[in-house]
Design a protein around this motif. Structure first.
Motif, PDB file in Angstrom:
ATOM      1  N   LEU A   5     -58.021 -24.841 -14.373  1.00 16.70           N
ATOM      2  CA  LEU A   5     -59.300 -24.352 -14.881  1.00 16.70           C
ATOM      3  C   LEU A   5     -59.554 -22.992 -14.253  1.00 16.70           C
ATOM      4  CD1 LEU A   5     -61.420 -27.609 -14.415  1.00 16.70           C
ATOM      5  CD2 LEU A   5     -60.098 -26.915 -16.412  1.00 16.70           C
ATOM      6  N   SER A   6     -59.988 -22.024 -15.077  1.00 17.57           N
ATOM      7  CA  SER A   6     -60.128 -20.666 -14.554  1.00 17.57           C
ATOM      8  C   SER A   6     -61.372 -19.987 -15.113  1.00 17.57           C
ATOM      9  CB  SER A   6     -58.891 -19.838 -14.915  1.00 17.57           C
ATOM     10  OG  SER A   6     -59.005 -18.518 -14.410  1.00 17.57           O
ATOM     11  N   CYS A  34     -59.416 -21.952 -10.455  1.00 20.49           N
ATOM     12  CA  CYS A  34     -59.250 -20.542 -10.113  1.00 20.49           C
ATOM     13  C   CYS A  34     -60.568 -19.831 -10.392  1.00 20.49           C
ATOM     14  CB  CYS A  34     -58.122 -19.958 -10.965  1.00 20.49           C
ATOM     15  SG  CYS A  34     -57.516 -18.374 -10.388  1.00 20.49           S
ATOM     16  N   ALA A  35     -61.143 -19.161  -9.385  1.00 22.64           N
ATOM     17  CA  ALA A  35     -62.452 -18.523  -9.511  1.00 22.64           C
ATOM     18  C   ALA A  35     -62.594 -17.470  -8.420  1.00 22.64           C
ATOM     19  CB  ALA A  35     -63.562 -19.567  -9.406  1.00 22.64           C
ATOM     20  N   PRO A  36     -63.662 -16.636  -8.464  1.00 26.54           N
ATOM     21  CA  PRO A  36     -63.870 -15.645  -7.410  1.00 26.54           C
ATOM     22  C   PRO A  36     -63.933 -16.280  -6.022  1.00 26.54           C
ATOM     23  CG  PRO A  36     -65.266 -15.147  -9.277  1.00 26.54           C
ATOM     24  CD  PRO A  36     -64.646 -16.490  -9.548  1.00 26.54           C
ATOM     25  N   VAL A  53     -59.440 -15.539  -7.189  1.00 24.82           N
ATOM     26  CA  VAL A  53     -58.971 -14.464  -8.056  1.00 24.82           C
ATOM     27  C   VAL A  53     -60.012 -13.350  -8.073  1.00 24.82           C
ATOM     28  CG1 VAL A  53     -59.941 -15.536 -10.141  1.00 24.82           C
ATOM     29  CG2 VAL A  53     -58.118 -13.846 -10.355  1.00 24.82           C
ATOM     30  N   GLY A  54     -59.534 -12.110  -7.955  1.00 18.46           N
ATOM     31  CA  GLY A  54     -60.420 -10.954  -8.040  1.00 18.46           C
ATOM     32  C   GLY A  54     -61.245 -10.735  -6.789  1.00 18.46           C
ATOM     33  N   PRO A  55     -62.130  -9.734  -6.837  1.00 14.48           N
ATOM     34  CA  PRO A  55     -62.998  -9.429  -5.693  1.00 14.48           C
ATOM     35  C   PRO A  55     -64.157 -10.409  -5.628  1.00 14.48           C
ATOM     36  CG  PRO A  55     -63.507  -7.965  -7.513  1.00 14.48           C
ATOM     37  CD  PRO A  55     -62.316  -8.780  -7.946  1.00 14.48           C
ATOM     38  N   PRO A  56     -64.880 -10.447  -4.503  1.00 21.24           N
ATOM     39  CA  PRO A  56     -66.065 -11.308  -4.408  1.00 21.24           C
ATOM     40  C   PRO A  56     -67.083 -10.966  -5.493  1.00 21.24           C
ATOM     41  CG  PRO A  56     -65.430 -10.524  -2.236  1.00 21.24           C
ATOM     42  CD  PRO A  56     -64.603  -9.754  -3.219  1.00 21.24           C
ATOM     43  N   SER A  84     -57.687  -5.301 -13.540  1.00 24.01           N
ATOM     44  CA  SER A  84     -58.138  -6.677 -13.698  1.00 24.01           C
ATOM     45  C   SER A  84     -57.091  -7.528 -14.404  1.00 24.01           C
ATOM     46  CB  SER A  84     -59.450  -6.709 -14.494  1.00 24.01           C
ATOM     47  OG  SER A  84     -59.884  -8.030 -14.701  1.00 24.01           O
ATOM     48  N   ILE A  85     -56.491  -6.999 -15.471  1.00 26.53           N
ATOM     49  CA  ILE A  85     -55.485  -7.751 -16.217  1.00 26.53           C
ATOM     50  C   ILE A  85     -54.261  -8.029 -15.342  1.00 26.53           C
ATOM     51  CG2 ILE A  85     -53.835  -7.565 -18.126  1.00 26.53           C
ATOM     52  CD1 ILE A  85     -56.070  -6.194 -19.726  1.00 26.53           C
ATOM     53  N   GLY A  86     -53.855  -7.044 -14.562  1.00 26.01           N
ATOM     54  CA  GLY A  86     -52.705  -7.227 -13.682  1.00 26.01           C
ATOM     55  C   GLY A  86     -52.949  -8.283 -12.632  1.00 26.01           C
ATOM     56  N   ILE A  87     -54.116  -8.237 -12.002  1.00 25.59           N
ATOM     57  CA  ILE A  87     -54.451  -9.221 -10.966  1.00 25.59           C
ATOM     58  C   ILE A  87     -54.542 -10.614 -11.573  1.00 25.59           C
ATOM     59  CG2 ILE A  87     -56.278  -9.981  -9.391  1.00 25.59           C
ATOM     60  CD1 ILE A  87     -56.865  -6.996  -8.884  1.00 25.59           C
ATOM     61  N   GLN A  88     -55.217 -10.719 -12.729  1.00 22.06           N
ATOM     62  CA  GLN A  88     -55.345 -12.022 -13.385  1.00 22.06           C
ATOM     63  C   GLN A  88     -53.975 -12.626 -13.685  1.00 22.06           C
ATOM     64  OE1 GLN A  88     -57.855 -11.932 -16.895  1.00 22.06           O
ATOM     65  NE2 GLN A  88     -59.249 -10.507 -15.921  1.00 22.06           N
TER      66      GLN A  88
END
Length: 407
Positions: A5-6, A34-36, A53-56, A84-88
């Motif tokens: 779940l994201s 998966c979440a901030p 995932v991603g910044p706070p 964002s797409i790359g990190i995701q």
């Protein structure tokens, strides 16, 4: 079954997935969320494996002047999209390595379906607001990260969606297709259709926030995914509620509250003859005085608290709106961003509360809104409406996901 779940977003985006994860776990399945990173400790308290995932996300809730937040330039937006797409893709690919299905909520997860395709597993998109999905019956939701603001009520919804879909393609198509090409997948012509799929799920209550085209079989709407809360209210809060005189709850959850909100709220609540319970939230909100008619609380059981107050004043997040509706308590919605304007309109249309005109209340405007919400007919309608809010939706959705993932 192993389920990933994201989501990207605030507490209101994460909590429905925790509710779904809890039901899946109870059915004997393995779940990863998966979440901030802000939510790592909270999610862990439910014994759900967590992947940040991603910044706070909390940075977006820091109190600040709206005038101090400039609209990003096209170059900045492109850079943000690429990053964002790359990190995701990197994070979700690792998180999905042994999973059987991927469920994503919020349209900011541009790379989620690409991860599912690369892994060869089903993909489900679950919207948390009807207006997140294209329809001529409502305008698109504005994305604050792209500098968007709500459209005027007079605008044509079809034109707004056409412009929105062009904007999404202009922003995300190039970096998304570059990624897909690099991993051996075909190009995407319409990013919005790609994200939402032709059979999206809608995790909102069908009476509070219905899909506007009831004849459309493509949208599956089980109801809002509510997380049961069995915690007792703190003794100090219970004593305050029992001390006499009606109370008004004021809280803006994990979004930035408008400047001066608490000073305004204290005066308005006193003007209608009530006392005040303030939820600190991420803002953080705290009255400047410590009068005996005001109490500041932290994280508490809103499901129980909302049943004990006369009015709930809030930002209009999907979860808070649904919780207040389920409690049968009138609402005053002061919308700030994204889907909150939609839920403010629904609360007003259903007669279970008031939509405040604008995002920054004055003492006069909030007093008027509170007075309207305190009318006996509004309280009666709110109590009646509580009986139609579904409470089994997370269980229903979990069972469907297990039986027919991706359907």
């Amino acid at each position: 079954m192993r389920v990933l779940l994201s989501t990207l977003g605030s507490r209101g985006d994460v909590q429905p997935l925790v509710a779904l994860a809890s039901r899946l776990t109870a059915l004997g399945h393995q779940v990863r969320l998966c979440a901030p990173p802000d939510f790592a400790r909270w999610v862990a308290s439910f014994r759900i494996p967590f992947v940040p995932v991603g910044p706070p996300w909390r940075r977006s809730a820091a109190p600040r002047s709206r005038a101090a937040v400039p609209k990003p330039s096209p170059a900045q937006v492109r850079k943000l999209a690429e990053s964002s797409i790359g990190i995701q893709f990197e994070v979700l690919s690792a998180a999905a390595r042994d999973c059987d299905v991927l469920v994503a909520s919020t349209g900011l997860q541009i790379a989620a379906r690409t991860v599912a395709e690369k892994r060869g597993i089903p993909y489900v998109f679950a919207a948390l607001c009807p207006a997140a999905l294209p329809s001529p019956h409502h305008p698109p939701l504005p994305l604050p990260v792209l500098g968007e603001v709500p459209a005027p009520a007079s605008a044509d919804n079809s034109d707004l969606w056409a412009a929105n879909l062009r904007h999404v393609n202009d922003t995300f198509a190039a970096p998304l297709n570059a990624l897909r090409s690099a991993v051996g997948l075909g190009t995407v012509d319409d990013v919005s259709d790609h994200i939402h799929t032709d059979r999206p799920w809608l995790a909102t209550d069908p009476t509070l926030a219905p899909w506007p085209d009831v004849a459309d079989p493509a949208v599956y709407q089980p109801g809002a995914w509510l997380l049961p809360d069995k915690r007792a209210l703190p003794a100090e809060l219970t004593a305050f509620l029992d001390a006499g005189g009606p109370c008004v709850y004021v809280g803006f959850g994990s979004v930035a509250a408008p400047p001066g909100l608490l000073e305004t709220a204290v005066r308005a609540v006193r003007a209608v003859g009530c006392r005040l319970v303030v939820s600190r939230g991420w803002a953080p909100l705290s009255p400047v005085d410590r009068s005996p008619d005001c109490l500041v609380v932290g994280e508490v059981n809103q499901q129980d608290l909302f049943r004990e107050v006369a009015v709930v004043v809030h930002h209009g997040g999907a979860g808070t709106t649904t919780t207040a509706a389920r409690a049968g308590t009138p609402q005053v919605v002061v919308p700030q961003v994204y889907d909150q304007h939609y839920f403010a309109r629904r609360v007003s249309a259903l007669g279970i509360g008031t939509a405040h005109p604008g995002s920054v209340p004055t003492v006069e405007s909030l007093t008027e809104a509170l007075g309207a919400a305190l009318r006996p007919e509004v309280a009666a309608r709110a109590r009646e409406f509580a009986g139609v809010v579904r409470t089994d939706a997370a269980q229903v959705a979990a069972e469907r996901l297990v039986v027919a993932p991706g359907a």
